[in-house]
Design an enzyme around this catalytic site. Structure first.
Site, short mmCIF file in Angstrom:
data_model
loop_
_atom_site.label_atom_id
_atom_site.label_comp_id
_atom_site.label_asym_id
_atom_site.label_seq_id
_atom_site.Cartn_x
_atom_site.Cartn_y
_atom_site.Cartn_z
N SER A 151 13.32 5.70 14.23
CA SER A 151 12.22 5.36 15.13
C SER A 151 12.81 4.90 16.45
O SER A 151 13.39 3.83 16.54
CB SER A 151 11.37 4.24 14.50
OG SER A 151 10.91 4.68 13.24
N LEU A 152 12.66 5.73 17.47
CA LEU A 152 13.30 5.45 18.75
C LEU A 152 12.27 4.84 19.73
O LEU A 152 12.45 3.73 20.21
CB LEU A 152 13.91 6.74 19.31
CG LEU A 152 14.91 6.58 20.45
CD1 LEU A 152 16.07 5.68 20.08
CD2 LEU A 152 15.44 7.96 20.89
N HIS A 153 11.23 5.57 20.01
CA HIS A 153 10.07 5.08 20.79
C HIS A 153 10.33 4.72 22.24
O HIS A 153 9.39 4.38 22.97
CB HIS A 153 9.37 3.90 20.09
CG HIS A 153 8.96 4.18 18.67
ND1 HIS A 153 8.32 5.34 18.29
CD2 HIS A 153 9.09 3.45 17.53
CE1 HIS A 153 8.08 5.30 16.99
NE2 HIS A 153 8.54 4.17 16.51
N GLY A 173 7.55 -1.95 5.68
CA GLY A 173 8.91 -2.43 5.44
C GLY A 173 9.97 -1.55 6.09
O GLY A 173 9.69 -0.46 6.59
N GLU A 174 11.19 -2.07 6.06
CA GLU A 174 12.32 -1.36 6.64
C GLU A 174 13.27 -0.97 5.50
O GLU A 174 13.93 -1.83 4.91
CB GLU A 174 13.02 -2.27 7.66
CG GLU A 174 14.38 -1.82 8.13
CD GLU A 174 14.43 -0.35 8.61
OE1 GLU A 174 13.52 0.08 9.34
OE2 GLU A 174 15.39 0.35 8.23
N CYS A 187 3.12 -2.00 15.73
CA CYS A 187 3.00 -1.74 14.29
C CYS A 187 2.28 -2.88 13.59
O CYS A 187 2.61 -4.05 13.81
CB CYS A 187 4.39 -1.53 13.69
SG CYS A 187 4.36 -1.24 11.92
N CYS A 234 7.82 -4.72 15.31
CA CYS A 234 7.62 -3.78 16.41
C CYS A 234 6.24 -4.06 17.02
O CYS A 234 5.27 -4.30 16.28
CB CYS A 234 7.69 -2.33 15.92
SG CYS A 234 9.31 -1.92 15.25
N SER A 259 12.96 6.52 6.77
CA SER A 259 12.74 6.24 8.19
C SER A 259 13.23 4.83 8.49
O SER A 259 12.90 3.89 7.78
CB SER A 259 11.24 6.36 8.49
OG SER A 259 10.98 6.11 9.85
N GLU A 268 0.85 -1.18 0.00
CA GLU A 268 0.00 0.00 0.00
C GLU A 268 0.89 1.23 0.00
O GLU A 268 2.05 1.18 0.40
CB GLU A 268 -0.87 0.02 1.25
CG GLU A 268 -0.04 0.22 2.49
CD GLU A 268 -0.78 -0.02 3.79
OE1 GLU A 268 -1.66 -0.88 3.81
OE2 GLU A 268 -0.48 0.66 4.76
N CYS A 303 3.58 8.39 0.99
CA CYS A 303 4.22 7.49 1.94
C CYS A 303 4.35 6.14 1.24
O CYS A 303 3.37 5.49 0.92
CB CYS A 303 3.33 7.39 3.18
SG CYS A 303 4.02 6.31 4.41
N CYS A 356 1.02 2.68 8.15
CA CYS A 356 1.78 1.72 8.92
C CYS A 356 1.25 0.30 8.79
O CYS A 356 1.06 -0.39 9.77
CB CYS A 356 1.85 2.14 10.38
SG CYS A 356 2.56 3.77 10.54
N CYS A 396 7.23 -7.04 6.81
CA CYS A 396 8.38 -6.48 7.52
C CYS A 396 8.92 -7.54 8.47
O CYS A 396 8.16 -8.30 9.05
CB CYS A 396 7.95 -5.23 8.29
SG CYS A 396 9.33 -4.37 9.08
#
Ligand code: SAH
Length: 355
Positions: A225-227, A170-171, A130, A127, A202, A103, A116, A344, A123
Site C-alpha cells: 500500500s503506497l498511496h 490488520g497488518e 482507513c 492510516c 497486502s 470481519e 478478504c 477495510c 490495527c
C-alpha cells in the site's frame, strides 16, 4: 448464522486446532503415542471433510478426541451475522472466543470466489483514510482463527473460496508468523488447496516483512500500500512512513522482485485533491518506471472516519495515462476494488456504531 454450532469451544486456554500445520499435527500425534497415520486422518477430517465437531471424527479413538478437546478448540469463532450487499459480496462479522470481533468478506466474481481475511483485531498503523485503525489495536489473530475465517466463509457463502486476500482488518506483517502459517495450511494440497498465486498478502510497507517473505520460497502475491509518491505526503496519510520511508521501501520492493522474480502490486487509493494531481502521477512514474511492477489505482472508498473524497474518473484516467506513458502498468481496480472496500474495517466500525 452459525450460532449454536456444536463443538464451539469458548475456553481461552485452548488454541484453534485448525492453526496446526501438518508437521505440528504429526508431532502432536507422536507425542500422544499414536500411529503415524493418525495425523493424516485428523488432517483429513479438519481440512478435507471439514467436519463441524470432534464427534464426527469417527475413526479417531474417543480418548484421543477427548484429549485433543482439552487443549484445542474446534471452531473458536462464530458468525455473528452476515449481510449480502448490493454488489453481492457477503460480509460476515465473526465473534472470537474472547468476545472480540473481526470481519471477513466473500467477494464473488466470474469463476472466482475471493475471501478478504482479517489478520488482527484492530490495527496499530492508523492510516488516515482507513476505518480499521480508528478503533485501535486489540490483538493479533492465531493462524487457526484465520483458517477458520475461510471455513466460515465457505459455510456462510456455500462455496469453497478460490482466492484469498489478506486485506481485511490488520497488518499481516505485524503478525508475520501466524499469517505465514495460515498461508501454508490453506495452501496445502490436501485441504482448502488454495494455490499460492491465488493468495495475496497486502502490507502497509513493513520492510522486514517484505525481506522475510522474499526468503520463504512461496509464490504468493505481494501488494504494497503506497498511496503517495513522496515522504511528506505519505507520512501524512500513513504514519508508518516515518519508520519505513518511500526510498527504503521501494528499494526493498526492488530487491524482493530481483530475489523472487515476482512482481509487486502497489496499491494507490486516489483521494481527490490530496494525492491525485498530475505532478503526483509524474513523481510516482519517475520512481516506478525503472522497476517491474504493477499499480492498482483504487478510488478512495469514502468512510465516515475520514473526510476525503474519491478522485473523479477523469482524474483516475489521467493518472493511468501518465503512468502508462512512463511504461508503468497501472489499472483501475473497479468492481473487485469497490467490493473490497467493504473489508477495510468498515463493517466492524459500522457495527460498533450501531452497538
Ligand atoms: N494493512 C494492510 C492490509 C489491510 S487494508 C495494508 O495496509 O496493505 C487493504 C487495502 O485497503 C490497503 O491497500 C489499504 O490502504 C486500503 N484501504 C484502506 N482504507 C481504504 C479506503 N477508505 N479506500 C480505499 N482503500 C483503502
Amino acid at each position: 448464522m452459525l450460532t449454536g454450532e456444536t463443538g464451539v469451544d469458548m475456553k481461552s486456554e485452548t488454541k484453534p486446532i485448525h492453526g496446526l500445520t501438518r508437521n505440528e499435527l504429526v508431532e502432536l500425534c507422536a507425542g500422544l503415542n499414536q500411529p503415524s497415520y493418525r495425523a493424516a486422518q485428523i488432517w483429513r477430517w479438519l481440512h478435507v471433510n471439514r467436519v463441524g465437531d470432534w464427534q464426527q471424527m469417527t475413526n479417531i479413538p474417543a480418548a484421543i478426541r477427548t484429549q485433543l478437546a482439552g487443549s484445542f478448540s474446534f471452531f473458536s469463532m462464530q458468525a455473528e451475522g452476515s449481510k449480502k450487499s448490493a454488489d453481492t459480496s457477503l460480509k460476515v462479522l465473526a465473534r472470537l472466543h474472547d468476545g472480540e470481533t473481526v470481519e471477513f468478506v466473500v467477494i464473488p466474481a466470474p469463476r472466482r470466489t475471493t475471501v478478504c481475511v482479517s489478520s488482527q483485531v484492530g490495527c496499530k498503523f492508523d492510516c488516515a483514510f482507513c476505518a480499521s485503525g480508528r478503533s485501535g489495536f486489540t490483538r493479533s489473530l492465531d493462524a487457526g482463527e484465520m483458517v477458520e475465517e475461510l471455513l466460515l466463509a465457505e459455510k456462510e457463502y456455500g462455496e469453497k473460496p478460490t482466492h484469498v486476500v489478506f486485506m481485511g482488518i490488520g497488518e499481516p506483517f505485524d503478525n508475520y508468523d501466524n499469517v505465514l502459517k495460515a498461508v501454508r495450511i490453506i495452501n496445502d494440497q490436501e485441504g482448502l488447496a488454495i494455490g499460492a498465486r491465488r493468495i495475496t498478502i497486502s502490507t502497509c510497507g513493513i520492510i522486514p516483512g517484505i525481506e522475510r517473505l522474499a526468503g520463504e520460497g512461496l509464490q504468493v502475491e505481494l501488494s504494497v500500500s503506497l498511496h503517495a509518491p513522496n515522504d511528506e505526503l505519505r507520512t501524512r496519510l500513513m504514519p508508518v512512513n516515518r519508520r519505513y520511508g518511500v526510498g527504503p521501501l521501494l528499494d526493498a520492493c526492488r530487491q524482493y522482485t530481483q530475489q523472487t522474480g515476482r512482481l509487486i502490486t502497489f496499491e494507490y487509493a486516489m483521494i481527490r485533491g490530496v494525492n491525485d494531481s498530475r505532478s503526483h502521477a509524474e513523481e510516482l512514474a519517475g520512481k516506478l518506471k525503472s522497476f517491474q511492477c504493477r499499480v492498482n489505482l483504487i478510488p478512495l472508498s469514502e468512510v465516515e472516519e475520514y473526510g476525503g473524497k474519491a478522485s473523479t474518473p477523469e482524474v483516475v484516467n489521467m493518472f493511468i495515462k501518465v503512468l502508462g506513458e512512463a511504461g508503468v502498468n497501472a489499472t483501475l481496480r473497479n468492481s473487485r476494488g469497490s467490493e473490497l472496500k467493504a473489508a477495510c474495517g468498515q463493517l466492524r466500525a459500522s457495527h460498533a456504531r450501531k452497538a
